[in-house]
Design an enzyme around this catalytic site. Structure first.
Site, PDB file in Angstrom:
ATOM      1  N   ASN A   1       1.646  11.201  -7.008  1.00 49.67           N
ATOM      2  CA  ASN A   1       0.767  10.449  -6.110  1.00 49.67           C
ATOM      3  C   ASN A   1       1.387  10.435  -4.706  1.00 49.67           C
ATOM      4  O   ASN A   1       2.414   9.794  -4.473  1.00 49.67           O
ATOM      5  CB  ASN A   1       0.595   9.023  -6.658  1.00 49.67           C
ATOM      6  CG  ASN A   1      -0.341   8.189  -5.811  1.00 49.67           C
ATOM      7  OD1 ASN A   1      -0.377   8.300  -4.596  1.00 49.67           O
ATOM      8  ND2 ASN A   1      -1.096   7.332  -6.475  1.00 49.67           N
TER       9      ASN A   1
ATOM     10  N   LYS B   1       2.121   7.035  -3.110  1.00 45.42           N
ATOM     11  CA  LYS B   1       3.270   6.379  -3.754  1.00 45.42           C
ATOM     12  C   LYS B   1       4.575   7.060  -3.318  1.00 45.42           C
ATOM     13  O   LYS B   1       5.560   6.385  -2.993  1.00 45.42           O
ATOM     14  CB  LYS B   1       3.113   6.455  -5.274  1.00 45.42           C
ATOM     15  CG  LYS B   1       4.146   5.643  -6.032  1.00 45.42           C
ATOM     16  CD  LYS B   1       4.215   6.030  -7.498  1.00 45.42           C
ATOM     17  CE  LYS B   1       3.231   5.299  -8.351  1.00 45.42           C
ATOM     18  NZ  LYS B   1       3.421   5.602  -9.801  1.00 45.42           N
TER      19      LYS B   1
ATOM     20  N   ASP C   1       6.229   3.329 -12.476  1.00 42.71           N
ATOM     21  CA  ASP C   1       4.920   3.032 -13.051  1.00 42.71           C
ATOM     22  C   ASP C   1       4.519   1.660 -12.535  1.00 42.71           C
ATOM     23  O   ASP C   1       5.301   0.709 -12.609  1.00 42.71           O
ATOM     24  CB  ASP C   1       4.926   3.061 -14.578  1.00 42.71           C
ATOM     25  CG  ASP C   1       3.500   3.237 -15.095  1.00 42.71           C
ATOM     26  OD1 ASP C   1       2.916   4.309 -14.840  1.00 42.71           O
ATOM     27  OD2 ASP C   1       2.952   2.310 -15.712  1.00 42.71           O
ATOM     28  N   SER C   2       3.338   1.582 -12.009  1.00 45.38           N
ATOM     29  CA  SER C   2       2.951   0.355 -11.326  1.00 45.38           C
ATOM     30  C   SER C   2       1.470   0.085 -11.511  1.00 45.38           C
ATOM     31  O   SER C   2       0.724   0.948 -11.989  1.00 45.38           O
ATOM     32  CB  SER C   2       3.296   0.464  -9.830  1.00 45.38           C
ATOM     33  OG  SER C   2       2.908   1.722  -9.316  1.00 45.38           O
TER      34      SER C   2
ATOM     35  N   PHE D   1      -3.604   2.893   0.285  1.00 45.60           N
ATOM     36  CA  PHE D   1      -3.094   3.219  -1.047  1.00 45.60           C
ATOM     37  C   PHE D   1      -3.710   2.249  -2.060  1.00 45.60           C
ATOM     38  O   PHE D   1      -3.634   1.025  -1.898  1.00 45.60           O
ATOM     39  CB  PHE D   1      -1.570   3.109  -1.035  1.00 45.60           C
ATOM     40  CG  PHE D   1      -0.896   3.288  -2.386  1.00 45.60           C
ATOM     41  CD1 PHE D   1      -1.499   4.002  -3.424  1.00 45.60           C
ATOM     42  CD2 PHE D   1       0.371   2.756  -2.609  1.00 45.60           C
ATOM     43  CE1 PHE D   1      -0.880   4.163  -4.652  1.00 45.60           C
ATOM     44  CE2 PHE D   1       1.012   2.918  -3.836  1.00 45.60           C
ATOM     45  CZ  PHE D   1       0.385   3.608  -4.860  1.00 45.60           C
TER      46      PHE D   1
ATOM     47  N   TYR E   1      -5.163  -0.330  -4.461  1.00 44.90           N
ATOM     48  CA  TYR E   1      -5.912  -1.578  -4.319  1.00 44.90           C
ATOM     49  C   TYR E   1      -5.494  -2.389  -3.089  1.00 44.90           C
ATOM     50  O   TYR E   1      -5.931  -3.536  -2.936  1.00 44.90           O
ATOM     51  CB  TYR E   1      -5.743  -2.426  -5.584  1.00 44.90           C
ATOM     52  CG  TYR E   1      -6.243  -1.749  -6.841  1.00 44.90           C
ATOM     53  CD1 TYR E   1      -7.572  -1.889  -7.245  1.00 44.90           C
ATOM     54  CD2 TYR E   1      -5.406  -0.950  -7.614  1.00 44.90           C
ATOM     55  CE1 TYR E   1      -8.043  -1.259  -8.387  1.00 44.90           C
ATOM     56  CE2 TYR E   1      -5.861  -0.308  -8.756  1.00 44.90           C
ATOM     57  CZ  TYR E   1      -7.186  -0.470  -9.134  1.00 44.90           C
ATOM     58  OH  TYR E   1      -7.654   0.161 -10.269  1.00 44.90           O
ATOM     59  N   ASP E   2      -4.663  -1.830  -2.221  1.00 47.36           N
ATOM     60  CA  ASP E   2      -4.200  -2.587  -1.044  1.00 47.36           C
ATOM     61  C   ASP E   2      -5.330  -3.233  -0.239  1.00 47.36           C
ATOM     62  O   ASP E   2      -5.177  -4.372   0.227  1.00 47.36           O
ATOM     63  CB  ASP E   2      -3.364  -1.692  -0.112  1.00 47.36           C
ATOM     64  CG  ASP E   2      -1.948  -1.480  -0.626  1.00 47.36           C
ATOM     65  OD1 ASP E   2      -1.596  -2.097  -1.648  1.00 47.36           O
ATOM     66  OD2 ASP E   2      -1.202  -0.692  -0.015  1.00 47.36           O
TER      67      ASP E   2
ATOM     68  N   HIS F   1       6.115  -5.131  -4.458  1.00 50.26           N
ATOM     69  CA  HIS F   1       6.637  -5.005  -5.823  1.00 50.26           C
ATOM     70  C   HIS F   1       7.575  -3.784  -5.919  1.00 50.26           C
ATOM     71  O   HIS F   1       8.632  -3.840  -6.528  1.00 50.26           O
ATOM     72  CB  HIS F   1       5.459  -4.858  -6.797  1.00 50.26           C
ATOM     73  CG  HIS F   1       4.419  -3.870  -6.348  1.00 50.26           C
ATOM     74  ND1 HIS F   1       3.842  -3.916  -5.100  1.00 50.26           N
ATOM     75  CD2 HIS F   1       3.886  -2.778  -6.958  1.00 50.26           C
ATOM     76  CE1 HIS F   1       2.977  -2.917  -4.977  1.00 50.26           C
ATOM     77  NE2 HIS F   1       2.995  -2.212  -6.083  1.00 50.26           N
TER      78      HIS F   1
HETATM   79  P1  ITT Z   1       2.125   8.924 -10.784  1.00 55.06           P
HETATM   80  O1  ITT Z   1       2.018   8.461 -12.230  1.00 55.06           O
HETATM   81  O2  ITT Z   1       2.069  10.404 -10.638  1.00 55.06           O
HETATM   82  O3  ITT Z   1       3.282   8.296 -10.070  1.00 55.06           O
HETATM   83  P2  ITT Z   1      -0.234   7.282 -10.466  1.00 55.06           P
HETATM   84  O4  ITT Z   1      -1.059   6.870  -9.288  1.00 55.06           O
HETATM   85  O5  ITT Z   1      -0.964   7.743 -11.705  1.00 55.06           O
HETATM   86  O6  ITT Z   1       0.810   8.392  -9.988  1.00 55.06           O
HETATM   87  P3  ITT Z   1       0.630   4.951 -11.905  1.00 55.06           P
HETATM   88  O7  ITT Z   1       0.271   5.502 -13.232  1.00 55.06           O
HETATM   89  O8  ITT Z   1       1.913   4.183 -11.768  1.00 55.06           O
HETATM   90  O9  ITT Z   1       0.724   6.098 -10.817  1.00 55.06           O
HETATM   91  O10 ITT Z   1      -0.587   4.046 -11.402  1.00 55.06           O
HETATM   92  C1  ITT Z   1      -0.403   3.292 -10.263  1.00 55.06           C
HETATM   93  C2  ITT Z   1      -1.744   2.789  -9.750  1.00 55.06           C
HETATM   94  O11 ITT Z   1      -1.644   1.387  -9.484  1.00 55.06           O
HETATM   95  C3  ITT Z   1      -2.061   3.447  -8.404  1.00 55.06           C
HETATM   96  O12 ITT Z   1      -2.816   4.628  -8.572  1.00 55.06           O
HETATM   97  C4  ITT Z   1      -2.804   2.342  -7.689  1.00 55.06           C
HETATM   98  O13 ITT Z   1      -4.146   2.349  -8.092  1.00 55.06           O
HETATM   99  C5  ITT Z   1      -2.137   1.085  -8.222  1.00 55.06           C
HETATM  100  N1  ITT Z   1      -0.995   0.695  -7.363  1.00 55.06           N
HETATM  101  C6  ITT Z   1       0.325   0.724  -7.684  1.00 55.06           C
HETATM  102  N2  ITT Z   1       1.074   0.324  -6.640  1.00 55.06           N
HETATM  103  C7  ITT Z   1       0.216   0.043  -5.653  1.00 55.06           C
HETATM  104  C8  ITT Z   1       0.379  -0.398  -4.327  1.00 55.06           C
HETATM  105  O14 ITT Z   1       1.575  -0.576  -3.791  1.00 55.06           O
HETATM  106  N3  ITT Z   1      -0.715  -0.596  -3.597  1.00 55.06           N
HETATM  107  C9  ITT Z   1      -1.937  -0.389  -4.108  1.00 55.06           C
HETATM  108  N4  ITT Z   1      -2.192   0.043  -5.335  1.00 55.06           N
HETATM  109  C10 ITT Z   1      -1.109   0.260  -6.116  1.00 55.06           C
END
Ligand code: ITT
Length: 217
Positions: free
Chosen positions: A9, A12, A72-73, A175, A177-178, A201
């Site tokens: 991502n 991210k 993972d977030s 990015f 849900y910001d 976070h």
């Molecule tokens: P990778 O697994 O390749 O890192 P991903 O986007 O699939 O990319 P995650 O599985 O960790 O990553 O999902 C994280 C999602 O949570 C991300 O796509 C956003 O929708 C949300 N998210 C996480 N951190 C965020 C942030 O700082 N601000 C806004 N949304 C966030």
């Protein structure tokens, strides 16, 4: 030493690089090419380790030291019983109403959704529940593994950012849900907060990771 981010991502990755501030940080795709990682864990921790191990399995043969950092977030919304949680990136592809989400009656999605579609799904849920806002929090769990000075290292670090989600305009540049999230103590959404990388976070989890790394690097 090479530091490899286990993320695909771009938004991210940009935050991880800015917060970490180390040199020699690359994303896994830059050195290993494109491959899919199936995130079928049931927690942020499990999914972070799935990503870290998927990368480590491909770099283990290398002679030198390396570090792998997997993030993972997601967003946990109180009015949705903590959803979308680990499904945050895939939220819009869940074919379930807010009521069904609350009752945990949904099929686990495998497809990712765009940030815009995920935001729209969240707004739809608030509308269905007849509310303008809900308490919510962002969660970030980081898995760290690698080889430093020939020694194997491992660690796991988490951080949370509490606040609320609101009915607000979307922002295609932002990015995730910001654009819909206001942290406690603020009156604007997270996409408009310039110092996001000093309070998020992700920042909180990486502070703990950096403390550990500073002791061994
Ligand atoms: P990778 O697994 O390749 O890192 P991903 O986007 O699939 O990319 P995650 O599985 O960790 O990553 O999902 C994280 C999602 O949570 C991300 O796509 C956003 O929708 C949300 N998210 C996480 N951190 C965020 C942030 O700082 N601000 C806004 N949304 C966030």
């Amino acid at each position: 030493m090479q530091i490899i981010l286990a993320s695909a991502n771009a938004k991210k990755i940009k935050e991880l690089k800015a917060i970490l501030g180390y040199e020699n940080i690359v994303s896994y795709k830059e050195i290993l090419g494109d491959f899919e990682i199936i995130e079928d864990g049931v927690s942020f921790s499990e999914n972070a380790w799935i990503k870290a191990r998927a990368i480590e399995n491909r770099v283990q043969e290398s002679e030198g030291d390396y570090l792998i950092i997997a993030d993972d977030s997601g967003l946990c919304v109180e009015a949705l019983d903590g959803m979308p949680s680990i499904y945050s990136a895939r939220f819009s592809t869940i074919k379930a109403s807010a009521k069904e989400l609350n009752e945990r009656r949904f099929e686990i999605p495998s497809e990712g959704g765009s940030d815009e579609a995920n935001n729209l799904k969240l707004l739809e849920c608030l509308k269905e529940l007849g509310i303008q806002e809900s308490k919510a929090k962002f969660v970030c769990t980081i898995a760290l593994c690698g080889k430093v000075g020939g020694e194997r290292i491992e660690g796991e670090y988490s951080g949370e950012l509490e606040g609320k989600v609101i009915n607000a305009p979307l922002n295609p540049q932002a990015f995730g849900y910001d654009p819909l999230f206001i942290p406690n103590g603020y009156e604007m959404t997270l996409d408009k907060i310039e110092e996001k990388n000093t309070l998020s976070h992700r920042f909180k989890a990486l502070q703990k990771l950096k403390k550990f790394l500073d002791g061994i690097l």
